[in-house]
Scaffold this motif. Structure first.
Motif, short mmCIF file in Angstrom:
data_model
loop_
_atom_site.label_atom_id
_atom_site.label_comp_id
_atom_site.label_asym_id
_atom_site.label_seq_id
_atom_site.Cartn_x
_atom_site.Cartn_y
_atom_site.Cartn_z
N PHE A 76 34.35 3.60 -56.46
CA PHE A 76 35.20 2.61 -57.10
C PHE A 76 35.94 3.17 -58.14
N ALA A 77 37.28 2.46 -58.51
CA ALA A 77 38.22 2.99 -59.45
C ALA A 77 37.10 2.67 -60.84
N ASP A 78 37.45 3.95 -61.50
CA ASP A 78 36.75 3.71 -62.90
C ASP A 78 37.20 3.02 -63.83
N ASP A 79 38.45 2.56 -63.70
CA ASP A 79 38.96 1.58 -64.72
C ASP A 79 39.06 -0.12 -64.63
N VAL A 80 38.12 -0.38 -63.61
CA VAL A 80 38.06 -1.72 -63.11
C VAL A 80 36.83 -2.20 -63.46
N ALA A 81 36.50 -3.16 -64.41
CA ALA A 81 35.36 -3.67 -64.85
C ALA A 81 35.17 -5.37 -65.11
N VAL A 82 34.35 -5.79 -65.57
CA VAL A 82 34.25 -7.40 -65.68
C VAL A 82 33.22 -7.21 -67.10
N VAL A 83 33.45 -8.24 -67.82
CA VAL A 83 32.58 -8.63 -69.25
C VAL A 83 31.47 -9.35 -68.68
N ALA A 84 30.41 -8.84 -69.35
CA ALA A 84 29.15 -9.89 -69.33
C ALA A 84 28.93 -10.20 -70.62
N VAL A 85 28.29 -11.58 -70.84
CA VAL A 85 27.87 -12.21 -72.13
C VAL A 85 26.56 -12.94 -71.78
N ASN A 86 25.57 -12.48 -72.65
CA ASN A 86 24.29 -13.41 -72.58
C ASN A 86 23.85 -13.59 -74.04
N PRO A 87 24.03 -15.01 -74.45
CA PRO A 87 23.64 -15.49 -75.87
C PRO A 87 21.77 -15.52 -75.62
N GLU A 88 21.23 -15.02 -76.90
CA GLU A 88 19.87 -15.16 -76.77
C GLU A 88 19.66 -15.80 -78.12
N VAL A 89 18.39 -16.14 -78.65
CA VAL A 89 17.80 -16.89 -79.45
C VAL A 89 18.18 -16.14 -81.00
N ASP A 90 18.41 -14.80 -81.08
CA ASP A 90 18.53 -13.94 -82.05
C ASP A 90 19.59 -13.03 -81.86
N ALA A 91 20.30 -13.21 -80.87
CA ALA A 91 21.52 -12.00 -80.60
C ALA A 91 22.43 -12.30 -79.41
N VAL A 92 23.70 -11.89 -79.53
CA VAL A 92 24.41 -11.85 -78.44
C VAL A 92 24.66 -10.40 -77.62
N HIS A 93 24.36 -10.51 -76.43
CA HIS A 93 24.55 -9.18 -75.82
C HIS A 93 26.02 -9.27 -75.05
N VAL A 94 26.79 -8.36 -75.18
CA VAL A 94 28.21 -8.14 -74.42
C VAL A 94 28.18 -6.71 -73.74
N GLY A 95 28.72 -6.96 -72.40
CA GLY A 95 28.71 -5.56 -71.82
C GLY A 95 30.06 -5.57 -70.91
#
Ligand code: ZN
Length: 387
Positions: A76-95
């Motif tokens: 894989f090319a190292d510079d290709v990515a997608v954003v992941a978002v998961n809101p929870e009751v006490d926090a938002v995860h972003v990856g």
């Protein structure tokens, strides 16, 4: 062959080769040629186009003294990515997640407010921060939502723990980030991640249950396909009845698995708070060791017995090859000497395996990213030509 057919074949080959790389990891061009079943010259053209599209790189083959042509390694090319978002009751995860389910970055932003504007604002700001000074090409954004999401347009019908109802989250987050976006139920996405890269890899018929702070979710893969139902809501094992007339549930009914078996109860029984949920299994084992805590043993046996009711129903209805348990349900199962499938119909429980999830905390980031990767993998050239 008409030019239309040639074009169709060309696009299909790009899809097949990129899918093998995504699922199985880097491969030499010779291995890819064997696995996908294309001629050597066709494969050379496919790899060249994937390189041109910026999705993969191919190393220069090392010169060997032996017979046969040396073959470069495609990765894989190292510079290709997608954003992941998961809101929870006490926090938002972003990856940020690369092809092959590689989590490149993962941030957990604590917030007591789960209203839509706060979650979207936090996600957009975090993405901007993550990409600052980093030349990553972001192809889209996937959201994992703890609630019912309509697949067709990504509208959150109901996410009771977040207090959301009829929220066009995909539209809102796309507007705030400028990224093409997709959304789905968090438990379903966690299952997709386990099914593709974790404990469910290679299992065609799978039932998955996950328990966390926001309750119990789940899903099923049948004959290798995600069981979606008519609108995408299938697999809500958390709302199957385990005790008729039991505890009131958020969904409006009573006696649901999610209302009867709660993470908070187990955490408080062993003196842990929500942020320490990852240590629940270990802590319960410590307390139960030897002649340990009789009160805890009774609680664990009761809760595991209720989980067994839900599992038995799922097994008898769907006849899976494996059950994958995740989050606090895996911890509960580990602590309780209860055969979760012991009461299922004998022929149906034959050979069934109960496994723990394998991807840990990255499960949801990998799963949310799959929403975007699925669009890319279906037609790489078409996806990239249509920004
Ligand atoms: Zn319910």
């Amino acid at each position: 062959m008409t030019s239309q057919t040639t074009e169709h074949l060309r696009r299909r080959n790009l899809s097949r080769v990129l899918t093998v790389l995504h699922e199985e990891g880097e491969r030499s061009r010779a291995e890819l040629t064997r696995e996908v079943g294309l001629s050597r010259s066709t494969m050379a053209g496919v790899v060249a186009e994937l390189v041109r599209l910026g999705l993969v790189t191919e190393s220069t083959p090392a010169l060997t003294g032996g017979a046969g042509r040396p073959s470069g390694v495609v990765r894989f090319a190292d510079d290709v990515a997608v954003v992941a978002v998961n809101p929870e009751v006490d926090a938002v995860h972003v990856g940020l997640v690369g092809l092959g389910g590689r989590v490149l970055k993962h941030a957990r932003i604590e917030t007591p407010d789960t209203d839509v504007a706060t979650v979207v604002g936090l996600a957009a700001a975090t993405v901007t921060g993550m990409l600052a000074g980093d030349p990553v090409r972001v192809l889209g954004l996937g959201l994992a939502i703890p609630g019912q999401v309509r697949m067709r347009d990504g509208v959150v019908r109901q996410a009771t723990h977040l207090g959301w109802s009829e929220v066009p989250i995909v539209e809102e987050v796309a507007k705030a980030t400028g990224l093409r976006s997709w959304a789905a139920n968090a438990a379903t996405l966690a299952m997709r991640a386990e099914s593709r890269f974790g404990a469910g890899k290679g299992v065609a018929d799978l039932v998955y249950l996950i328990g966390g702070a926001s309750g119990v979710g789940g899903g099923a893969v049948m004959a290798g396909r995600l069981l979606t139902g008519a609108a995408g809501y299938a697999g809500e094992f958390g709302h199957t009845v385990v005790r008729p007339g039991g505890a009131a549930c958020h969904c409006g009914a009573s006696g649901c698995l999610e209302a009867e078996v709660e993470q908070a109860t187990l955490l408080s029984a062993v003196g842990l708070d929500a942020a320490e949920a990852g240590r629940l299994g270990e802590r319960m084992a410590e307390r139960l060791a030897g002649d340990g805590d009789a009160e805890l043993a009774a609680l664990v046996a009761e809760k595991a017995g209720l989980l067994a009711v839900a599992v038995r129903n799922a097994v008898n209805v769907l006849n899976p090859q494996a059950i994958v348990l995740s989050g606090f349900l895996a911890a509960l199962h580990g602590a309780a000497p209860v055969d979760l499938v012991g009461d299922a119909v004998a022929a149906i429980r034959e050979g069934i395996e109960v496994r723990d999830a394998a991807l840990g905390e990255e499960q949801l980031m990998i799963g949310a990213a799959e929403l975007v990767w699925a669009e890319l993998l279906a037609d790489p050239a078409g996806f990239l030509a249509d920004p």
